[in-house]
Motif scaffolding. Structure first.
Motif, mmCIF file in Angstrom:
data_model
loop_
_atom_site.group_PDB
_atom_site.id
_atom_site.type_symbol
_atom_site.label_atom_id
_atom_site.label_comp_id
_atom_site.label_asym_id
_atom_site.label_seq_id
_atom_site.Cartn_x
_atom_site.Cartn_y
_atom_site.Cartn_z
ATOM 1 N N ARG A 412 0.897 -1.147 0.016
ATOM 2 C CA ARG A 412 0.009 0.031 -0.090
ATOM 3 C C ARG A 412 0.658 1.204 -0.061
ATOM 4 N N TYR A 413 0.553 2.148 -0.945
ATOM 5 C CA TYR A 413 1.406 3.657 -0.944
ATOM 6 C C TYR A 413 0.934 4.370 0.170
ATOM 7 N N VAL A 414 1.794 5.198 0.714
ATOM 8 C CA VAL A 414 1.431 6.159 1.659
ATOM 9 C C VAL A 414 2.830 7.216 1.337
ATOM 10 N N GLY A 415 2.143 8.495 1.219
ATOM 11 C CA GLY A 415 2.906 9.728 1.147
ATOM 12 C C GLY A 415 3.904 9.667 2.248
ATOM 13 N N ASP A 416 5.030 10.565 2.277
ATOM 14 C CA ASP A 416 6.269 10.524 3.247
ATOM 15 C C ASP A 416 5.630 11.311 4.661
ATOM 16 N N GLU A 417 4.554 12.172 4.458
ATOM 17 C CA GLU A 417 4.173 12.891 5.804
ATOM 18 C C GLU A 417 3.388 11.926 6.548
ATOM 19 N N ASP A 418 2.597 11.194 5.890
ATOM 20 C CA ASP A 418 1.531 10.133 6.549
ATOM 21 C C ASP A 418 2.416 8.912 7.097
ATOM 22 N N LEU A 419 3.418 8.681 6.346
ATOM 23 C CA LEU A 419 4.196 7.358 6.644
ATOM 24 C C LEU A 419 4.919 7.408 7.920
ATOM 25 N N VAL A 420 5.531 8.715 8.169
ATOM 26 C CA VAL A 420 6.368 8.997 9.392
ATOM 27 C C VAL A 420 5.379 8.689 10.396
ATOM 28 N N ARG A 421 4.040 9.416 10.151
ATOM 29 C CA ARG A 421 3.337 9.138 11.647
ATOM 30 C C ARG A 421 2.946 7.807 11.825
ATOM 31 N N ILE A 422 2.598 7.084 10.753
ATOM 32 C CA ILE A 422 2.151 5.610 10.718
ATOM 33 C C ILE A 422 3.202 4.867 11.378
ATOM 34 N N LEU A 423 4.219 4.874 11.017
ATOM 35 C CA LEU A 423 5.447 4.024 11.301
ATOM 36 C C LEU A 423 5.704 4.095 12.897
ATOM 37 N N VAL A 424 5.286 5.568 13.400
ATOM 38 C CA VAL A 424 5.713 5.675 14.955
ATOM 39 C C VAL A 424 4.186 5.230 15.719
ATOM 40 N N ARG A 425 3.095 5.325 14.906
ATOM 41 C CA ARG A 425 2.046 4.915 15.614
ATOM 42 C C ARG A 425 1.420 3.394 15.635
ATOM 43 N N GLY A 426 1.755 2.975 14.346
ATOM 44 C CA GLY A 426 1.449 1.818 14.091
ATOM 45 C C GLY A 426 -0.039 1.389 13.572
ATOM 46 N N GLU A 427 -0.740 2.538 13.343
ATOM 47 C CA GLU A 427 -2.165 2.372 12.783
ATOM 48 C C GLU A 427 -2.090 3.283 11.581
ATOM 49 N N MET A 428 -3.155 2.968 10.443
ATOM 50 C CA MET A 428 -3.283 3.548 9.465
ATOM 51 C C MET A 428 -3.902 5.090 9.506
ATOM 52 N N GLY A 429 -4.860 4.899 10.353
ATOM 53 C CA GLY A 429 -5.843 6.189 10.406
ATOM 54 C C GLY A 429 -5.067 7.588 10.456
ATOM 55 N N SER A 430 -6.063 8.816 10.244
ATOM 56 C CA SER A 430 -5.460 9.897 10.061
ATOM 57 C C SER A 430 -5.090 10.543 11.594
#
Ligand code: F3S
Length: 430
Positions: A412-430
């Motif tokens: 699944r593609y995720v843009g850089d800004e969202d990816l940083v947040r998701i990697l730390v939080r562990g969930e996809m949501g906004s």
């Protein structure tokens, strides 16, 4: 000897008539037929080393593995040492279960034999397996105007566009045969006329777009044709510094995977566009306007192919095409800042960064390496696409900022800004 429309030198004619043996004759015949198919008038000598795409051995590539056996038996080598695409396996740095390993070992059963043969045919060194062979640390960096015969799409588009070298998007094996003969049929991107743009891209976004989204939009529109991009220099400047090169590396790989772009020009930035400007645009070129809404439309069109679309990501790959040293450093800083913001110490997603071994070596000599490792990230030199060849791995919920990996796998593609947040939080949501 086969008939060919190409003008041949006496040596090329000798090769084609079998003066250097049957195998060299077949290699030359293949290249002459290839040249004829694309209307080439002659061969041109290659000015730099090859970069081979055939560096993995699966059941479907068995004939290729056997072809290499034959070349080795006959002592046939490339004219110059070459670099090659990333390898598939790295158990030291990518955690795999015993079952996954067993499946990998069956899929890549001929891998060791292939690598041994590549070394005998001319592989530069065991550290030269990367798709970003043109980075300084790796050293297969073509000069402007060099004629080449590469096949890896992300490297082809970078060499042509950013470095101003000249290579068609060849297939694997054609790249090897050209490297053996030391020549390529001259057509397409090896000619001045073949490097002119069919499309004008007018960039009208409100900020610098993500490189993969922009490349994706361009590739989907122009397919195998050549775009002349206006408006990107307002964000990237007019100098090819490392930031601009990194951006263009990412964007190009996306144009080359969602389309089949082998060359783009960026007005006021890439070498040929700087020198020749609008002379590079063909009469009657079509125009494609890209604004924020168009990019959103393109990214929203990507299918989500996870079995459980609501599930949390299990793994992330960052660095397809392989990252530069400065990209790894930037990501370290971004993740550290986000960890601090979310008051955490460890990434919540199994995160794997991908880069060439010489780049990783340089990183290990800096303080960025322990910082990335301390947050739980892994670093490897493999190609993530080859990791997903294993059915036990393909179905994992993988996220990536690479549109190329997204295109060719279930990731699944995720843009850089969202990816940083998701990697730390562990969930996809906004
Ligand atoms: Fe390189 Fe593999 Fe991506 S070859 S561009 S890391 S799919």
């Amino acid at each position: 000897m086969i008939e060919t429309k190409m003008e041949l030198t006496p040596h090329e004619r000798d090769l084609l008539s079998g003066a250097e043996g049957e195998t060299m004759q077949k290699i030359m015949e293949t290249l002459a037929r290839y040249g004829d198919a694309f209307g080439a008038k002659r061969f041109v000598p290659l000015d730099g080393p090859a970069h081979l795409v055939g560096t993995y051995a699966i059941i479907a590539t068995k004939p290729y593995v056997e072809l290499l056996d034959q070349l080795v038996e006959e002592g046939i080598k490339t004219k110059l040492p070459f670099t090659g695409n990333p390898l598939p396996l790295d158990y030291d740095n990518i955690a795999c279960t015993e079952e996954e390993k067993r499946v990998f070992d069956r899929i890549y059963v001929d891998q060791a034999r292939l690598e041994a043969n590549l070394a005998k045919i001319g592989m530069e060194n065991p550290e030269a397996y990367t798709c970003a062979c043109y980075l300084d640390e790796v050293g297969n960096t073509p000069k402007r105007g060099d004629n080449l015969a590469w096949a890896e799409s992300s490297a082809v588009v970078y060499a042509n566009s950013v470095l101003g070298a000249r290579t068609n998007r060849n297939s694997g094996i054609i790249d090897l045969f050209c490297a053996i003969v030391g020549k390529a049929p001259q057509f397409g991107l090896l000619t001045d006329e073949g490097r002119k743009a069919h499309w004008i891209i007018e960039l009208k976004t409100t900020k610098l777009p993500g490189p993969h989204a922009l490349g994706s939009a361009i590739g989907l529109k122009v397919m195998e044709e050549i775009p002349y991009i206006r408006g990107l220099d307002q964000y990237l400047g007019q100098t090819l510094d490392s930031t601009a090169k990194d951006y263009l590396k990412e964007m190009g790989s996306s144009t080359a995977s969602n389309g089949a772009v082998g060359l783009y020009h960026v007005e006021n930035l890439t070498p040929e566009a700087k020198d020749f400007g609008e002379i590079l645009i063909r009469p009657g070129a079509k125009t494609y306007v890209i604004d924020d809404a168009e990019l959103e439309r393109v990214v929203a069109s990507y299918p989500l192919m996870w079995d459980d679309p609501e599930g949390a990501p299990e793994m992330a790959f960052i660095g397809c095409p392989h990252y530069s040293y400065s990209q790894l450093c930037t990501w370290t800083e971004l993740l550290e800042a986000e960890l601090k913001k979310q008051n955490r110490e460890q990434l919540a997603v199994n995160t794997v960064f991908l880069a060439a071994l010489p780049v990783l070596k340089k990183l290990k000599e800096s303080d960025y390496y322990p910082r990335l490792r301390a947050m739980g990230a892994a670093l490897t030199h493999i190609c993530p696409l080859l990791y997903t060849a294993n059915p036990l791995c393909a179905g994992k919920r993988i996220i990536t900022n690479s549109n190329k990996l997204r295109t060719y796998s279930l990731a699944r593609y995720v843009g850089d800004e969202d990816l940083v947040r998701i990697l730390v939080r562990g969930e996809m949501g906004s």
